[in-house]
Structures are given as structure tokens and as C-alpha cells.
Motif scaffolding. Structure first.
Motif, PDB file in Angstrom:
ATOM      1  N   ASP A  89      51.155  50.714  18.713  1.00  0.00           N
ATOM      2  CA  ASP A  89      50.016  50.721  19.711  1.00  0.00           C
ATOM      3  C   ASP A  89      48.662  50.623  18.390  1.00  0.00           C
ATOM      4  OD1 ASP A  89      50.947  51.097  22.157  1.00  0.00           O
ATOM      5  OD2 ASP A  89      49.291  52.518  22.692  1.00  0.00           O
ATOM      6  N   PRO A  90      47.603  50.021  18.852  1.00  0.00           N
ATOM      7  CA  PRO A  90      46.435  49.691  17.971  1.00  0.00           C
ATOM      8  C   PRO A  90      46.260  50.965  17.085  1.00  0.00           C
ATOM      9  CG  PRO A  90      45.863  48.910  20.211  1.00  0.00           C
ATOM     10  CD  PRO A  90      47.231  49.584  20.388  1.00  0.00           C
ATOM     11  N   VAL A  91      46.238  50.585  15.775  1.00  0.00           N
ATOM     12  CA  VAL A  91      46.182  51.670  14.784  1.00  0.00           C
ATOM     13  C   VAL A  91      44.793  52.306  14.526  1.00  0.00           C
ATOM     14  CG1 VAL A  91      46.612  52.207  12.486  1.00  0.00           C
ATOM     15  CG2 VAL A  91      47.979  50.514  13.586  1.00  0.00           C
ATOM     16  N   ALA A 106      47.865  56.806  12.730  1.00  0.00           N
ATOM     17  CA  ALA A 106      47.177  57.196  13.971  1.00  0.00           C
ATOM     18  C   ALA A 106      47.121  56.213  15.024  1.00  0.00           C
ATOM     19  CB  ALA A 106      45.885  58.071  13.812  1.00  0.00           C
ATOM     20  N   GLU A 107      47.740  56.325  16.145  1.00  0.00           N
ATOM     21  CA  GLU A 107      47.687  55.386  17.102  1.00  0.00           C
ATOM     22  C   GLU A 107      46.353  56.087  18.201  1.00  0.00           C
ATOM     23  OE1 GLU A 107      52.086  53.556  17.959  1.00  0.00           O
ATOM     24  OE2 GLU A 107      51.445  55.229  19.138  1.00  0.00           O
ATOM     25  N   ARG A 108      45.423  55.112  18.250  1.00  0.00           N
ATOM     26  CA  ARG A 108      44.176  55.406  18.733  1.00  0.00           C
ATOM     27  C   ARG A 108      44.334  55.976  20.229  1.00  0.00           C
ATOM     28  NH1 ARG A 108      39.754  53.831  21.986  1.00  0.00           N
ATOM     29  NH2 ARG A 108      40.626  51.936  22.679  1.00  0.00           N
ATOM     30  N   ALA A 109      45.091  55.064  20.913  1.00  0.00           N
ATOM     31  CA  ALA A 109      44.915  55.349  22.498  1.00  0.00           C
ATOM     32  C   ALA A 109      46.061  56.590  22.793  1.00  0.00           C
ATOM     33  CB  ALA A 109      45.195  54.296  23.333  1.00  0.00           C
ATOM     34  N   THR A 110      47.102  56.475  22.100  1.00  0.00           N
ATOM     35  CA  THR A 110      48.394  57.427  22.279  1.00  0.00           C
ATOM     36  C   THR A 110      48.237  58.834  21.871  1.00  0.00           C
ATOM     37  OG1 THR A 110      49.903  56.741  20.665  1.00  0.00           O
ATOM     38  CG2 THR A 110      49.864  55.347  22.524  1.00  0.00           C
ATOM     39  N   GLY A 111      47.384  58.839  20.970  1.00  0.00           N
ATOM     40  CA  GLY A 111      47.251  60.006  19.895  1.00  0.00           C
ATOM     41  C   GLY A 111      48.492  60.396  19.212  1.00  0.00           C
ATOM     42  N   ARG A 112      49.487  59.250  18.934  1.00  0.00           N
ATOM     43  CA  ARG A 112      50.682  59.951  18.360  1.00  0.00           C
ATOM     44  C   ARG A 112      50.209  59.612  16.840  1.00  0.00           C
ATOM     45  NH1 ARG A 112      55.830  56.543  19.884  1.00  0.00           N
ATOM     46  NH2 ARG A 112      54.510  54.865  19.385  1.00  0.00           N
ATOM     47  N   PRO A 122      59.832  54.222  12.608  1.00  0.00           N
ATOM     48  CA  PRO A 122      58.931  55.092  12.592  1.00  0.00           C
ATOM     49  C   PRO A 122      59.227  56.737  13.154  1.00  0.00           C
ATOM     50  CG  PRO A 122      57.965  53.256  13.711  1.00  0.00           C
ATOM     51  CD  PRO A 122      59.476  53.123  13.490  1.00  0.00           C
ATOM     52  N   VAL A 123      58.875  57.743  12.404  1.00  0.00           N
ATOM     53  CA  VAL A 123      59.124  59.179  12.972  1.00  0.00           C
ATOM     54  C   VAL A 123      57.809  59.759  13.545  1.00  0.00           C
ATOM     55  CG1 VAL A 123      59.725  61.403  12.096  1.00  0.00           C
ATOM     56  CG2 VAL A 123      60.815  59.177  11.009  1.00  0.00           C
ATOM     57  N   LEU A 124      57.902  60.446  14.695  1.00  0.00           N
ATOM     58  CA  LEU A 124      56.766  61.067  15.360  1.00  0.00           C
ATOM     59  C   LEU A 124      56.666  62.391  14.579  1.00  0.00           C
ATOM     60  CD1 LEU A 124      54.792  61.038  17.492  1.00  0.00           C
ATOM     61  CD2 LEU A 124      56.582  62.075  18.869  1.00  0.00           C
ATOM     62  N   VAL A 125      55.378  62.520  14.193  1.00  0.00           N
ATOM     63  CA  VAL A 125      55.179  63.600  13.514  1.00  0.00           C
ATOM     64  C   VAL A 125      54.388  64.734  14.511  1.00  0.00           C
ATOM     65  CG1 VAL A 125      53.689  64.588  11.549  1.00  0.00           C
ATOM     66  CG2 VAL A 125      54.869  62.550  10.853  1.00  0.00           C
ATOM     67  N   ALA A 126      53.269  64.074  14.892  1.00  0.00           N
ATOM     68  CA  ALA A 126      52.776  65.195  15.997  1.00  0.00           C
ATOM     69  C   ALA A 126      51.976  64.000  16.914  1.00  0.00           C
ATOM     70  CB  ALA A 126      51.677  65.839  15.296  1.00  0.00           C
ATOM     71  N   THR A 127      51.689  64.603  18.037  1.00  0.00           N
ATOM     72  CA  THR A 127      50.897  63.904  19.512  1.00  0.00           C
ATOM     73  C   THR A 127      49.543  64.837  19.434  1.00  0.00           C
ATOM     74  OG1 THR A 127      52.871  63.064  20.126  1.00  0.00           O
ATOM     75  CG2 THR A 127      50.844  63.011  21.684  1.00  0.00           C
ATOM     76  N   LEU A 138      42.227  58.866  18.882  1.00  0.00           N
ATOM     77  CA  LEU A 138      42.378  59.470  17.537  1.00  0.00           C
ATOM     78  C   LEU A 138      42.142  58.220  16.442  1.00  0.00           C
ATOM     79  CD1 LEU A 138      43.904  61.802  15.983  1.00  0.00           C
ATOM     80  CD2 LEU A 138      46.159  60.276  16.306  1.00  0.00           C
ATOM     81  N   THR A 139      40.610  58.416  16.063  1.00  0.00           N
ATOM     82  CA  THR A 139      40.299  57.520  15.128  1.00  0.00           C
ATOM     83  C   THR A 139      40.057  58.033  13.473  1.00  0.00           C
ATOM     84  OG1 THR A 139      37.944  58.350  15.692  1.00  0.00           O
ATOM     85  CG2 THR A 139      38.929  56.534  16.786  1.00  0.00           C
ATOM     86  N   GLY A 140      40.506  59.207  13.230  1.00  0.00           N
ATOM     87  CA  GLY A 140      40.426  59.562  11.996  1.00  0.00           C
ATOM     88  C   GLY A 140      41.614  60.332  11.361  1.00  0.00           C
ATOM     89  N   LEU A 141      41.970  60.193  10.052  1.00  0.00           N
ATOM     90  CA  LEU A 141      43.099  60.961   9.756  1.00  0.00           C
ATOM     91  C   LEU A 141      43.060  60.809   8.219  1.00  0.00           C
ATOM     92  CD1 LEU A 141      45.926  61.774  11.171  1.00  0.00           C
ATOM     93  CD2 LEU A 141      46.866  59.872  10.048  1.00  0.00           C
TER      94      LEU A 141
END
Length: 382
Positions: A89-91, A106-112, A122-127, A138-141
Motif C-alpha cells: 500500500d502507499p508507503v 509503514a503503510e499510511r492507510a492500513t496502519g501496517r 514482508p513480515v507484519l510487525v504491528a498494526t 501512519l505517516t511517521g516511523l
């Protein structure tokens, strides 16, 4: 997600003519903290050992690897060797891990939040629960300053109630660190970075015109628990600087201690050299509003991802005065709309695309790309 195949095709960076207009900052490096000494010139792209990609599909029935037509490429395959991950998804943001070959995305719209590495799924770390209205999500990491010990990650997220900073630990739900940053109909996005002293820098949007006394439209400087960091203008306040509209990135030059923040400010896009208190005239401005986003500050260079212009804009700086000496645009149109930008520990520049969000995506979008450091020097501007 479909499989992805690596191909050994060469990728070339495109350099385009000079662009932009400037106002040169009078302020030198910040003086509220001691300068941190750096490690000199950075190396080029490390070589990745050649190995069979575990995600390459086996030959079709009745077809041997040595004969017949090659298998059809899958939608998520991308032959460009600079591409690390595809079909995202858009990064919204990237944080490169200490090994230099993997990153959190971080995917902005999914929060993943996903861990990505070339040649692996890819491995899901958190949502992180997010609300995407008004440019939020989700715009900062950023990694914790002591990530090697605590394995913590900080994220900037928009929720249904506010904008906030949250902390992510392995196997645990995101934990609020700083809440109550106003959200509005527009300008909800934000950005994170780590200052040279280990404090967190948090750039917040103005939420369309929130109370000037609030935390909106500010550059905040906090510790790992969300408290005001020592050295802020007001010791009781997290606010370091004020006057932001819709920031896209914060980046720190660890060699000079200079910090920069990009902003989409009304009639123009701008780059500010961070100073305590109200931000003054921008260090650089773009009247054509190319959509400045994430940034990376290295050596004598500030590299800025541009979403609308679909390019990486390079500003060469004098490391003593922070004045700009040359500019150039790279990658124009090569990967489409660029947004996230982050430095790797080896000097490589990681970028994320947002072509599914207002662009013209290719089958492998959205992608994470890794580029070599921008070479030092360059011709001076007239």
C-alpha cells in the motif's frame, strides 16, 4: 502477496537540470547541543551475494529450467535491482534497521508496519489503528535511539480523536507516548526523526488552523516517554519550533547537528533549517509546489523526496554555514511519486512510493527502493 523475482539488470539514476529558488539561511548549526563527530566519507552500495531467490516459482509441468520459454513474470515482480519490495500500500514512512539490508515500512492507510528485505516476503510487525482523513494515517516511523537494546519503534499516527506518537514493542499493542495533538479536516500528517542527543523530533501539521497554543503546527522535541526534552526554549513545553503547516519530513545531519524540516506551506513548498522558537524565512522554497515529503541529510547534501514532481531533489550545502551551493533533480519519473525517505547506516538512501494514491501505478507498486549515497561535491550554483 505474489512472488517476486530478482533480475540482474542495471539501473541508472536520471539527473535533470537545476530547479528551485532559494533564500539562504543566516543561521549556522544549532547551538543548544554539542556537535557530534562523524565518520567521514561513506561507501557505495554493498554487494549482495548472489543466491537463488526462494520466491522464484518452479518450472511449469513438463518444462525444465534449461529449455522452453521462461515463466511469465508475476504482477509483483520488478526487474529493477534497486527495488527491495513491491505490491505494498502507499508507503507513509520508512525506518532502516541496523543491519542495513532490511527496514520497517509503514503503510499510511492500513496502519501496517512491515519488515521488508530483498528476496523475502514482508513480515507484519504491528498494526496501528489509524484514521486517514485530512491526509492522516501512519505517516511517521523511527527506531528508538537505543533500538539495539530495547527493540522499540516510534510511529506518528492519526486516530479518530487526535494525532499522536505511539511506541511499538515486539508482540504488544501500540502504546501511546504523546497524545492530544489536534486533528482537523486537513494537514493531519506528521513526521519523526531522532536528534543527535537521542531525543525525538516530531513535526506536526496545523490541522487546518488549530489553536496556536496547541501542539499543532509545531516541531516538538521529546524524550522516549513523551516529556519535554532538556534544552527546549520552554523547559515545561515539548515545543522546539513553531510555524509549520503540513510537514512531510524531518532529517538530521549527524555530522553537523543541523536539522531540516520540509513543509507544504500555503502558496509554496519550503525547507526550513530548524531553529528554536518561531521558524523564520525558509532556507529554500519551491513556488511551483512539487510536493516536498521525506528528507535525508548526509555529509554536504539534503535529499528531498517530491511527490507531485516524482523526483528526488538534491540540495548541496556548505557544512559550516548551511548555505546551499548547488541543486539537481534525480529520478524524475523513474519510480513515480516519492514520499518516504530514510537513511541507512551505510549511507544508502531508502525511498517509498505512493503511486496508488493519486499516481499512475505499475503492477509492482507501491515499492521500496534503495539508492547509493549522493556523491559529495558538485558544481556551484551561479
Amino acid at each position: 502477496m505474489g512472488g517476486r523475482m530478482r533480475r540482474a539488470l542495471a539501473a541508472a539514476l536520471l539527473a535533470v537540470g537545476l530547479a528551485g529558488c532559494a533564500t539562504f539561511p543566516d543561521d549556522g548549526p544549532r547551538e543548544w547541543q554539542e556537535q557530534i563527530e562523524g565518520a567521514g566519507e561513506l561507501g557505495g552500495i554493498p554487494r549482495v551475494p548472489e543466491s537463488e531467490d526462494s520466491r522464484t516459482p518452479p518450472p511449469a509441468a513438463g518444462q525444465t529450467p534449461q529449455g522452453g520459454a521462461p515463466p511469465e513474470p508475476q504482477p509483483c515482480d520488478d526487474p529493477d535491482p534497486a527495488v527491495v519490495e513491491t505490491c505494498l500500500d502507499p508507503v507513509g514512512a520508512i525506518a532502516v534497521l541496523p543491519d542495513g539490508v532490511s527496514a520497517l515500512v509503514a503503510e499510511r492507510a492500513t496502519g501496517r508496519v512491515l519488515r521488508v528485505e530483498r528476496g523475502t516476503d514482508p513480515v507484519l510487525v504491528a498494526t496501528v489503528p489509524v484514521d486517514t482523513s485530512g491526509g492522516g494515517g501512519l505517516t511517521g516511523l523511527v527506531l528508538s535511539p537505543s533500538y539495539a537494546e530495547d527493540r522499540l519503534v516510534y510511529a506518528y499516527a492519526t486516530t479518530g480523536e487526535d494525532n499522536r506518537v505511539v511506541r511499538i514493542a515486539d508482540g504488544e499493542p501500540p502504546e501511546p507516548v504523546l497524545t492530544g495533538i489536534p486533528r482537523g479536516a486537513v494537514h493531519n500528517g506528521g513526521a519523526l526523526s531522532v536528534d543527535v542527543d537521542g531525543s525525538l523530533l516530531v513535526a506536526t501539521g496545523d490541522a487546518g488552523g488549530a489553536d496556536p497554543a496547541s501542539l499543532a503546527g509545531k516541531l516538538l522535541r521529546i524524550d522516549a516517554f513523551g516529556r519535554p526534552a532538556p534544552g527546549n526554549p520552554d523547559p515545561a513545553s515539548p515545543v522546539l519550533s513553531s510555524g509549520l503547516t503540513s510537514p512531510g519530513g524531518v532529517c538530521v545531519n549527524t555530522l553537523t547537528t543541523a536539522a531540516w524540516v520540509t513543509d507544504r506551506a500555503g502558496t509554496q513548498d519550503v525547507l526550513h533549517l530548524v531553529v528554536p522558537g518561531p521558524l523564520g524565512a525558509p532556507a529554500w522554497s519551491w513556488p511551483d509546489r512539487p510536493g516536498v515529503a521525506g528528507c535525508v541529510a548526509q555529509l554536504d547534501v539534503v535529499a528531498i523526496a517530491q511527490t507531485g514532481a516524482a523526483s528526488l531533489f538534491i540540495l548541496r550545502t556548505d557544512p559550516v554555514t548551511n548555505a546551499f551551493t548547488a541543486t539537481e533533480s534525480q529520478l524524475t519519473g523513474v519510480y513515480g511519486r516519492l514520499a518516504a525517505a530514510a537513511p541507512g547506516p551505510d549511507g544508502l538512501i531508502w525511498l517509498g512510493t505512493v503511486n496508488k494514491d493519486g499516481g499512475v501505478p505499475v503492477p509492482s507498486d507501491d515499492r521500496v527502493i534503495v539508492l547509493p549515497p549522493v556523491a559529495s561535491g558538485g558544481q556551484s550554483r551561479a
